[in-house]
Design a protein around this motif. Sequence first.
Motif, PDB file in Angstrom:
ATOM      1  N   ASP A 115      13.876  46.791 -30.649  1.00  0.00           N
ATOM      2  CA  ASP A 115      12.835  45.449 -30.534  1.00  0.00           C
ATOM      3  C   ASP A 115      11.713  45.664 -31.364  1.00  0.00           C
ATOM      4  O   ASP A 115      11.139  44.659 -31.780  1.00  0.00           O
ATOM      5  CB  ASP A 115      12.984  45.021 -28.994  1.00  0.00           C
ATOM      6  N   GLY A 116      11.002  46.813 -30.985  1.00  0.00           N
ATOM      7  CA  GLY A 116       9.748  46.926 -31.456  1.00  0.00           C
ATOM      8  C   GLY A 116       9.665  47.360 -33.091  1.00  0.00           C
ATOM      9  O   GLY A 116       8.603  47.515 -33.761  1.00  0.00           O
ATOM     10  N   ALA A 117      10.807  47.854 -33.718  1.00  0.00           N
ATOM     11  CA  ALA A 117      10.855  48.429 -34.996  1.00  0.00           C
ATOM     12  C   ALA A 117      10.155  47.418 -36.062  1.00  0.00           C
ATOM     13  O   ALA A 117       9.610  47.790 -37.046  1.00  0.00           O
ATOM     14  CB  ALA A 117      12.404  48.816 -35.348  1.00  0.00           C
ATOM     15  N   GLY A 118      10.374  46.120 -35.778  1.00  0.00           N
ATOM     16  CA  GLY A 118      10.059  45.134 -36.901  1.00  0.00           C
ATOM     17  C   GLY A 118       8.388  44.981 -36.786  1.00  0.00           C
ATOM     18  O   GLY A 118       8.014  44.629 -37.866  1.00  0.00           O
ATOM     19  N   LYS A 119       7.828  45.396 -35.745  1.00  0.00           N
ATOM     20  CA  LYS A 119       6.422  45.321 -35.747  1.00  0.00           C
ATOM     21  C   LYS A 119       5.755  46.806 -36.037  1.00  0.00           C
ATOM     22  O   LYS A 119       4.375  46.963 -36.150  1.00  0.00           O
ATOM     23  CB  LYS A 119       5.940  44.801 -34.333  1.00  0.00           C
ATOM     24  N   SER A 120       6.380  47.589 -36.251  1.00  0.00           N
ATOM     25  CA  SER A 120       5.899  48.927 -36.576  1.00  0.00           C
ATOM     26  C   SER A 120       5.342  48.995 -38.101  1.00  0.00           C
ATOM     27  O   SER A 120       6.203  48.222 -38.790  1.00  0.00           O
ATOM     28  CB  SER A 120       6.925  50.080 -36.272  1.00  0.00           C
ATOM     29  N   SER A 121       4.396  49.723 -38.546  1.00  0.00           N
ATOM     30  CA  SER A 121       3.951  49.756 -39.617  1.00  0.00           C
ATOM     31  C   SER A 121       4.354  51.224 -40.406  1.00  0.00           C
ATOM     32  O   SER A 121       3.880  51.419 -41.455  1.00  0.00           O
ATOM     33  CB  SER A 121       2.481  49.442 -39.738  1.00  0.00           C
ATOM     34  N   VAL A 122       5.115  52.026 -39.435  1.00  0.00           N
ATOM     35  CA  VAL A 122       5.513  53.173 -39.925  1.00  0.00           C
ATOM     36  C   VAL A 122       6.427  53.386 -41.164  1.00  0.00           C
ATOM     37  O   VAL A 122       7.216  52.356 -40.819  1.00  0.00           O
ATOM     38  CB  VAL A 122       6.006  54.164 -38.761  1.00  0.00           C
ATOM     39  N   GLU A 123       6.109  53.868 -42.268  1.00  0.00           N
ATOM     40  CA  GLU A 123       7.056  54.177 -43.224  1.00  0.00           C
ATOM     41  C   GLU A 123       7.960  55.598 -43.166  1.00  0.00           C
ATOM     42  O   GLU A 123       7.155  56.194 -43.001  1.00  0.00           O
ATOM     43  CB  GLU A 123       6.237  54.110 -44.843  1.00  0.00           C
ATOM     44  N   HIS A 124       9.161  55.388 -43.156  1.00  0.00           N
ATOM     45  CA  HIS A 124       9.855  56.593 -42.984  1.00  0.00           C
ATOM     46  C   HIS A 124      10.291  57.289 -44.093  1.00  0.00           C
ATOM     47  O   HIS A 124      10.640  58.511 -44.150  1.00  0.00           O
ATOM     48  CB  HIS A 124      11.057  56.377 -41.897  1.00  0.00           C
ATOM     49  N   ASN A 125      10.018  56.501 -45.091  1.00  0.00           N
ATOM     50  CA  ASN A 125      10.815  57.297 -46.671  1.00  0.00           C
ATOM     51  C   ASN A 125       9.721  57.613 -47.745  1.00  0.00           C
ATOM     52  O   ASN A 125      10.438  58.004 -48.726  1.00  0.00           O
ATOM     53  CB  ASN A 125      11.683  56.116 -46.945  1.00  0.00           C
ATOM     54  N   GLY A 126       8.739  57.481 -47.512  1.00  0.00           N
ATOM     55  CA  GLY A 126       7.610  57.698 -48.417  1.00  0.00           C
ATOM     56  C   GLY A 126       6.842  58.894 -48.330  1.00  0.00           C
ATOM     57  O   GLY A 126       5.759  58.779 -49.055  1.00  0.00           O
ATOM     58  N   HIS A 127       6.940  59.515 -47.462  1.00  0.00           N
ATOM     59  CA  HIS A 127       6.224  60.832 -47.297  1.00  0.00           C
ATOM     60  C   HIS A 127       5.919  61.644 -48.541  1.00  0.00           C
ATOM     61  O   HIS A 127       6.947  62.107 -49.220  1.00  0.00           O
ATOM     62  CB  HIS A 127       6.178  61.666 -46.045  1.00  0.00           C
ATOM     63  N   GLY A 128       4.565  61.738 -48.920  1.00  0.00           N
ATOM     64  CA  GLY A 128       4.507  62.667 -50.275  1.00  0.00           C
ATOM     65  C   GLY A 128       3.904  61.691 -51.304  1.00  0.00           C
ATOM     66  O   GLY A 128       3.686  62.135 -52.314  1.00  0.00           O
ATOM     67  N   ASP A 129       4.208  60.342 -51.340  1.00  0.00           N
ATOM     68  CA  ASP A 129       3.752  59.427 -52.234  1.00  0.00           C
ATOM     69  C   ASP A 129       2.238  59.049 -52.152  1.00  0.00           C
ATOM     70  O   ASP A 129       1.491  59.531 -51.078  1.00  0.00           O
ATOM     71  CB  ASP A 129       4.717  58.407 -52.472  1.00  0.00           C
ATOM     72  N   ASN A 130       1.719  58.140 -52.943  1.00  0.00           N
ATOM     73  CA  ASN A 130       0.406  57.699 -52.819  1.00  0.00           C
ATOM     74  C   ASN A 130       0.403  56.408 -51.949  1.00  0.00           C
ATOM     75  O   ASN A 130      -0.982  55.929 -51.904  1.00  0.00           O
ATOM     76  CB  ASN A 130      -0.202  57.539 -54.068  1.00  0.00           C
ATOM     77  N   ASP A 131       1.125  56.051 -51.019  1.00  0.00           N
ATOM     78  CA  ASP A 131       1.223  54.902 -50.199  1.00  0.00           C
ATOM     79  C   ASP A 131       0.234  55.399 -49.047  1.00  0.00           C
ATOM     80  O   ASP A 131       0.606  56.195 -48.224  1.00  0.00           O
ATOM     81  CB  ASP A 131       2.393  54.681 -49.846  1.00  0.00           C
ATOM     82  N   PRO A 132      -0.819  54.773 -48.972  1.00  0.00           N
ATOM     83  CA  PRO A 132      -1.691  55.162 -47.491  1.00  0.00           C
ATOM     84  C   PRO A 132      -0.928  55.125 -46.065  1.00  0.00           C
ATOM     85  O   PRO A 132      -1.327  55.478 -45.230  1.00  0.00           O
ATOM     86  CB  PRO A 132      -2.767  54.209 -47.797  1.00  0.00           C
ATOM     87  N   LYS A 133       0.256  54.346 -46.015  1.00  0.00           N
ATOM     88  CA  LYS A 133       0.744  53.944 -45.099  1.00  0.00           C
ATOM     89  C   LYS A 133       1.464  55.339 -44.478  1.00  0.00           C
ATOM     90  O   LYS A 133       1.924  55.673 -43.377  1.00  0.00           O
ATOM     91  CB  LYS A 133       1.776  52.773 -45.140  1.00  0.00           C
ATOM     92  N   THR A 134       1.771  56.150 -45.349  1.00  0.00           N
ATOM     93  CA  THR A 134       2.479  57.592 -45.171  1.00  0.00           C
ATOM     94  C   THR A 134       1.744  58.302 -44.679  1.00  0.00           C
ATOM     95  O   THR A 134       2.030  59.606 -44.312  1.00  0.00           O
ATOM     96  CB  THR A 134       3.363  57.823 -46.465  1.00  0.00           C
ATOM     97  N   ASN A 135       0.229  58.297 -44.969  1.00  0.00           N
ATOM     98  CA  ASN A 135      -0.579  59.366 -44.493  1.00  0.00           C
ATOM     99  C   ASN A 135      -0.577  60.793 -45.575  1.00  0.00           C
ATOM    100  O   ASN A 135      -0.791  61.880 -45.040  1.00  0.00           O
ATOM    101  CB  ASN A 135      -0.678  59.968 -43.023  1.00  0.00           C
ATOM    102  N   GLY A 136       0.188  60.634 -46.643  1.00  0.00           N
ATOM    103  CA  GLY A 136       0.300  61.593 -47.483  1.00  0.00           C
ATOM    104  C   GLY A 136      -0.103  61.162 -48.824  1.00  0.00           C
ATOM    105  O   GLY A 136      -0.312  59.803 -49.383  1.00  0.00           O
ATOM    106  N   ALA A 137      -0.178  62.003 -49.614  1.00  0.00           N
ATOM    107  CA  ALA A 137      -0.746  61.893 -51.064  1.00  0.00           C
ATOM    108  C   ALA A 137       0.052  63.072 -51.893  1.00  0.00           C
ATOM    109  O   ALA A 137       0.062  64.111 -51.601  1.00  0.00           O
ATOM    110  CB  ALA A 137      -2.106  61.950 -51.253  1.00  0.00           C
ATOM    111  N   ALA A 138       0.450  62.429 -53.157  1.00  0.00           N
ATOM    112  CA  ALA A 138       0.989  63.321 -54.041  1.00  0.00           C
ATOM    113  C   ALA A 138       0.019  64.407 -54.510  1.00  0.00           C
ATOM    114  O   ALA A 138      -1.068  64.095 -55.010  1.00  0.00           O
ATOM    115  CB  ALA A 138       1.711  62.671 -55.171  1.00  0.00           C
ATOM    116  N   GLY A 139       0.480  65.765 -54.591  1.00  0.00           N
ATOM    117  CA  GLY A 139      -0.475  66.924 -54.815  1.00  0.00           C
ATOM    118  C   GLY A 139      -1.308  67.316 -53.985  1.00  0.00           C
ATOM    119  O   GLY A 139      -2.481  67.702 -54.547  1.00  0.00           O
ATOM    120  N   ALA A 140      -1.724  66.570 -53.118  1.00  0.00           N
ATOM    121  CA  ALA A 140      -2.569  66.881 -51.991  1.00  0.00           C
ATOM    122  C   ALA A 140      -2.583  68.280 -51.813  1.00  0.00           C
ATOM    123  O   ALA A 140      -1.454  69.095 -51.460  1.00  0.00           O
ATOM    124  CB  ALA A 140      -2.495  66.169 -50.696  1.00  0.00           C
ATOM    125  N   SER A 141      -3.876  69.008 -51.816  1.00  0.00           N
ATOM    126  CA  SER A 141      -4.066  70.382 -51.539  1.00  0.00           C
ATOM    127  C   SER A 141      -3.875  70.802 -49.865  1.00  0.00           C
ATOM    128  O   SER A 141      -4.338  69.863 -49.436  1.00  0.00           O
ATOM    129  CB  SER A 141      -5.309  70.960 -52.150  1.00  0.00           C
TER     130      SER A 141
END
Length: 360
Positions: free
Chosen positions: A268-294
């Motif tokens: 029921d709460g999945a639609g209100k979640s802002s967590v992205e499950h498929n983009g870790h390692g890209d430059n999308d700030p929602k993933t808390n990851g960045a490509a090439g981050a040291s």
Amino acid sequence: MSARRRTVTPTRIAAAGLAPLALVAYAAVPAAAHGSMTDPVSRVAACYAEGPESPKSAACKAAVAASGTQAFYDWNAVNIANAAGNHRALIPNGQLCSAGNDKYQGLDLARADWPAGPMSAGPHTFRYKGTAPHKGSFELYVTKDGYDPTKPLKWSDLEPAPFAKATDPGMQNGDYVFSGTVPNKSGRHLIYSIWQRSDSPEAFYTCSDVVFGKDNGGGNGGNGGTGAAPSTRPSTGNGTGTGTGTGTGTGSKPSEKPSAPTDQQIADGAGKSSVEHNGHGDNDPKTNGAAGASLPSPSSPAPANPADPGASAHGNLAETGGNSATPSIAIAGAGALAVGAAVLFAAARRRATTAGRRGR
């Protein structure tokens, strides 16, 4: 042009066109991982189960006031993207439950009335809800004798060694399940979990409040407590909460028992979640990851708090997998490239055939 030459040329062109298929199949496997402890229930999971819009317990009300509702719809993402095992160096004292994320600062409120589940010494089966499964390692720590929940949690409040460890535990009904032997304690304590991904530097953290025997409202070192300690960080929650998160609990009476979110509540709460499950390692700030981050080195100093002696880095442990979106992404990409490769192959074949006829 020789027959051999005519054969090799189209083959090489086709191979060049088909080569990206292997790349897209590899790139389409996302590194995805999220979850939280459900036995014993973590603070963030318990407050989500109560309902971010109208939590029932005083502690969860204060946490939502400090963090806002969105933090609890995102209950399965208390993480550090580039932890790489440097947990003690990266997470300041007083911010262990939020993993140093302002978004989850309500979880760090020093209170003696957090909903707490019963715990006893001896063998125990632990459960950790994996909403985006992958392989990795778990470590569980318990607070030392004399722990006072009315004071901000420090690394030095935890026993120096984990009492339970598991690498790549199996899953049952969406939960990682593993066993450990709980040490002998009395009164109110806290169990701290670290889930380190094995294919990535990302790690997840939880705080679970537990009671051994009678809940004295303050652990062995507690004094009954005030039930709250104001957060030193400004509220950054983007939900409805705007308070300071100090709450009203007195810590002088046993708190209610927490409940883990049900599968229906999670859905029921999945639609209100802002967590992205498929983009870790890209430059999308929602993933808390960045490509090439040291990645931080094991010897890097703590940004706000020195690491405790004995802190160590954990290396990669195992291979991860994708999720249910992986096959469709890979097939779609492969299909598009296959069409292009077929066109290239046909064009090359026509050119080779025409050239052969002219050479006769």
